[in-house]
Design a protein around this motif. Structure first.
Motif, short mmCIF file in Angstrom:
data_model
loop_
_atom_site.label_atom_id
_atom_site.label_comp_id
_atom_site.label_asym_id
_atom_site.label_seq_id
_atom_site.Cartn_x
_atom_site.Cartn_y
_atom_site.Cartn_z
N THR A 216 -50.19 10.95 -6.08
CA THR A 216 -49.78 12.92 -5.55
C THR A 216 -48.45 12.82 -6.25
OG1 THR A 216 -51.46 13.32 -4.18
CG2 THR A 216 -48.79 14.60 -3.85
N TYR A 217 -47.73 11.38 -5.69
CA TYR A 217 -46.16 11.35 -5.74
C TYR A 217 -45.78 10.96 -7.50
CZ TYR A 217 -41.84 8.29 -6.31
OH TYR A 217 -41.19 7.59 -6.49
N GLY A 218 -46.40 9.87 -8.05
CA GLY A 218 -46.17 9.23 -9.29
C GLY A 218 -46.55 10.53 -10.65
N ASP A 219 -47.74 11.26 -9.78
CA ASP A 219 -48.01 12.47 -11.05
C ASP A 219 -47.13 13.90 -11.01
OD1 ASP A 219 -50.51 11.32 -11.40
OD2 ASP A 219 -51.70 11.79 -10.55
N GLY A 220 -46.67 14.18 -9.95
CA GLY A 220 -45.49 15.30 -9.26
C GLY A 220 -44.26 14.96 -10.45
N LEU A 221 -43.96 13.51 -9.64
CA LEU A 221 -42.41 13.39 -10.64
C LEU A 221 -42.74 13.42 -11.68
CD1 LEU A 221 -39.67 12.06 -9.82
CD2 LEU A 221 -40.35 10.03 -9.27
N VAL A 222 -43.32 12.71 -12.46
CA VAL A 222 -43.51 12.66 -13.64
C VAL A 222 -43.28 13.83 -14.64
CG1 VAL A 222 -44.94 11.88 -15.92
CG2 VAL A 222 -43.96 9.52 -13.71
N TYR A 275 -39.57 4.60 -17.72
CA TYR A 275 -39.25 5.02 -17.43
C TYR A 275 -40.29 5.48 -16.44
CZ TYR A 275 -39.24 8.78 -13.76
OH TYR A 275 -39.48 9.41 -11.93
N ASP A 276 -40.46 4.71 -15.56
CA ASP A 276 -41.45 2.83 -14.50
C ASP A 276 -40.63 3.87 -12.97
OD1 ASP A 276 -42.65 1.51 -12.79
OD2 ASP A 276 -40.83 0.27 -12.45
N VAL A 277 -42.69 4.44 -12.95
CA VAL A 277 -42.56 5.25 -11.57
C VAL A 277 -43.57 4.56 -10.33
CG1 VAL A 277 -43.30 7.14 -10.01
CG2 VAL A 277 -42.38 7.53 -12.46
N SER A 278 -43.09 3.52 -9.75
CA SER A 278 -43.97 2.24 -9.64
C SER A 278 -43.32 2.26 -7.51
CB SER A 278 -43.68 1.34 -10.06
OG SER A 278 -43.05 0.48 -9.91
N PHE A 279 -43.97 1.34 -6.82
CA PHE A 279 -43.74 1.13 -5.56
C PHE A 279 -43.00 -0.44 -5.83
CE2 PHE A 279 -46.56 4.81 -3.13
CZ PHE A 279 -44.88 5.47 -3.71
N GLU A 280 -43.33 -1.02 -4.72
CA GLU A 280 -43.79 -2.68 -4.64
C GLU A 280 -44.15 -3.29 -6.15
OE1 GLU A 280 -41.80 -4.22 -2.52
OE2 GLU A 280 -41.91 -3.23 -0.81
N GLU A 281 -45.28 -2.59 -6.09
CA GLU A 281 -45.68 -3.24 -7.26
C GLU A 281 -44.98 -3.58 -8.94
OE1 GLU A 281 -46.93 1.33 -7.87
OE2 GLU A 281 -47.12 -0.23 -6.42
N GLY A 282 -43.77 -2.05 -8.41
CA GLY A 282 -43.14 -2.65 -10.17
C GLY A 282 -42.53 -4.06 -10.16
#
Length: 468
Positions: A216-222, A275-282
């Motif tokens: 939900t977070y990643g799809d919305g922001l992208v 452009y990278d949208v991630s959490f700790e896996e970044g």
């Protein structure tokens, strides 16, 4: 002899009868006064009554009202460094609040009850059910939008209030949230997406390759970035959408490298970015990027999901890639306040931005409870926005739109720097949404306006009395 004996007996009998009579008289008198004492308002009776009242008062004083504030924190999983820091901040706030209650003479105690969601939506639901079974009605969290989406319905059905410090998905800013029980103390990503898209374009970027977590977070922001950057005249390549449970990013980063090579050939490396949208896996994504020269010679941009996370600066390879690519991450900015500095000084480090917001959420809950005298959600939801509007905390002002999302026009931009002791997150600058301007550096600390509540405020009761 018989006569004398009879007289002796008579005399003895008389004496015995007299003694018995006297005893009966004394017993009767005592009984009479005891009966009178049980009804008449004598001084002895008043003392007894006063003593009973005193005992009752002492019993009531010793029984404190305990208010539980729940916290759904990602102590493990993909936001673990953020969750661990939030836990420390909440324990500190709890101690401050309980000391303040003693100072104010309020017979109440606040207890923070923490559950670890592991950044997993289903675990978050189970944790919320656990909190509810313990009588918890006011909850800080969850931290991710995927978790919030999963638990919103249960919370609303069971009269639980949720207050997230970091959920930003635009998909959750919907009319069904206009019931006053779900708040997000951050602006939704409609703003963040526009901010990063404008910054990239202003810095000369004309083509971006996107790698992002598919939730939900990643799809919305992208979606917002794609729309905004394209409208500005840029090109967006949606390269790699991965499942949040992914642990091996090799194939995704390889595909990303191939796409960047193509864009460099077309636009030149100075006009291309990742452009990278991630959490700790970044951290894993950045570490793998070190194997591809084309990925380290272009700029990288991120999001609030990676801003300040510990996994990146604790991984020397990932951190060095972040330094080389000027990995720029926007996050809804905590204003630079004196309380921001106090919290920073207490922990002897600059905290992740959402830690300052988590701290403020605790105090908004606390002052709302202090205002209504309980954790009754019906009473709290009507007063909380008003209390928040008069609260100036570690992250500044707190105003909310019709959906319960924080209204803010400022974003903090964070980058990784290399220091003598290792790598650390630092503030690159502040971006003003209203003017679309980037200011390098960090503004000076500000004081709360006159009459505003603030953390650990000894005048809280008088200030709260003016809020209706």
């Amino acid at each position: 002899m018989k006569g004398k004996y009879k007289r002796a007996i008579s005399t003895s009998t008389a004496i015995i009868i007299a003694v018995v009579v006297i005893i009966l008289i004394v017993v009767g008198v005592v009984a009479y006064f005891q009966q009178m004492g049980s009804h008449a308002p004598t001084s002895s009776s008043s003392i007894t009554t006063q003593s009973s009242l005193s005992s009752t008062s002492q019993s009531q004083t010793s029984t404190q009202q305990v208010i539980k504030i729940g916290a759904l924190l990602p102590l493990t999983g993909q936001l673990s460094s953020v969750g661990a820091e939030a836990q420390q901040v909440l324990m500190y706030a709890q101690d401050q609040a309980n000391s303040l209650l003693k100072q104010l003479g309020v017979n109440m105690q606040v207890q923070v009850v923490i559950e670890d969601t592991a950044t997993n939506p289903q675990t978050a639901l189970s944790d919320l059910q656990t909190l509810y079974s313990q009588g918890v009605k006011l909850v800080i969290g969850p931290f991710s939008s995927g978790e919030l989406r999963q638990i919103m319905s249960y919370a609303e059905s069971n009269g639980i209030m949720l207050f997230s410090p970091s959920s930003t998905s635009p998909a959750l800013a919907t009319p069904d949230r206009i019931n006053g029980t779900i708040f997000r103390d951050v602006p939704n990503d409609t703003y963040q997406g526009a901010v990063i898209a404008n910054i990239m374009y202003q810095q000369g970027i004309r083509a971006i390759a996107v790698i992002w977590r598919g939730d939900t977070y990643g799809d919305g922001l992208v979606s917002v970035v794609n729309k905004t950057f394209t409208a500005l005249g840029g090109k967006v390549m949606l390269v790699a959408r991965y499942d949040p449970s992914t642990t091996d990013f090799s194939s995704y980063v390889s595909t990303l490298a191939n796409t960047i090579s193509q864009l460099i050939n077309q636009y030149g490396k100075d006009h291309v970015a990742v452009y990278d949208v991630s959490f700790e896996e970044g951290a894993s994504i950045l570490q793998l990027a070190s194997q591809y020269p084309q990925l380290t010679e272009v700029k990288w941009y991120g999001s609030d999901g990676t801003a300040g996370v510990g996994s990146i600066v604790q991984n020397p390879v990932a951190a060095q890639v972040a330094v080389e690519t000027l990995f720029l991450n926007p996050i809804a900015a905590p204003a630079h306040t004196v309380f921001y500095d106090q919290l920073t000084q207490h922990f002897n480090k600059t905290l992740q931005a959402y830690s300052y917001i988590t701290y403020d959420i605790f105090w908004i809950y606390f002052y709302s409870v202090l205002k209504v005298g309980s954790d009754n959600v019906t009473a709290i939801k009507s007063i909380l926005p008003k209390v928040a509007a008069k609260f100036y905390g570690a992250s500044g002002y707190h105003l909310f739109d019709k959906y319960g999302d924080r209204v803010s026009g400022v974003y903090q931009l964070q980058i990784v720097n290399k220091t003598a002791s290792g790598y650390e997150w630092t503030i690159y600058g502040i971006y003003d949404v209203t003017t679309h301007t980037l200011t390098i550096g960090f503004p000076p600390a500000t004081q709360p306006p006159q009459g505003y509540l603030y953390p650990d405020d000894p005048q809280a009761q008088s200030k709260l009395s003016s809020i209706s």
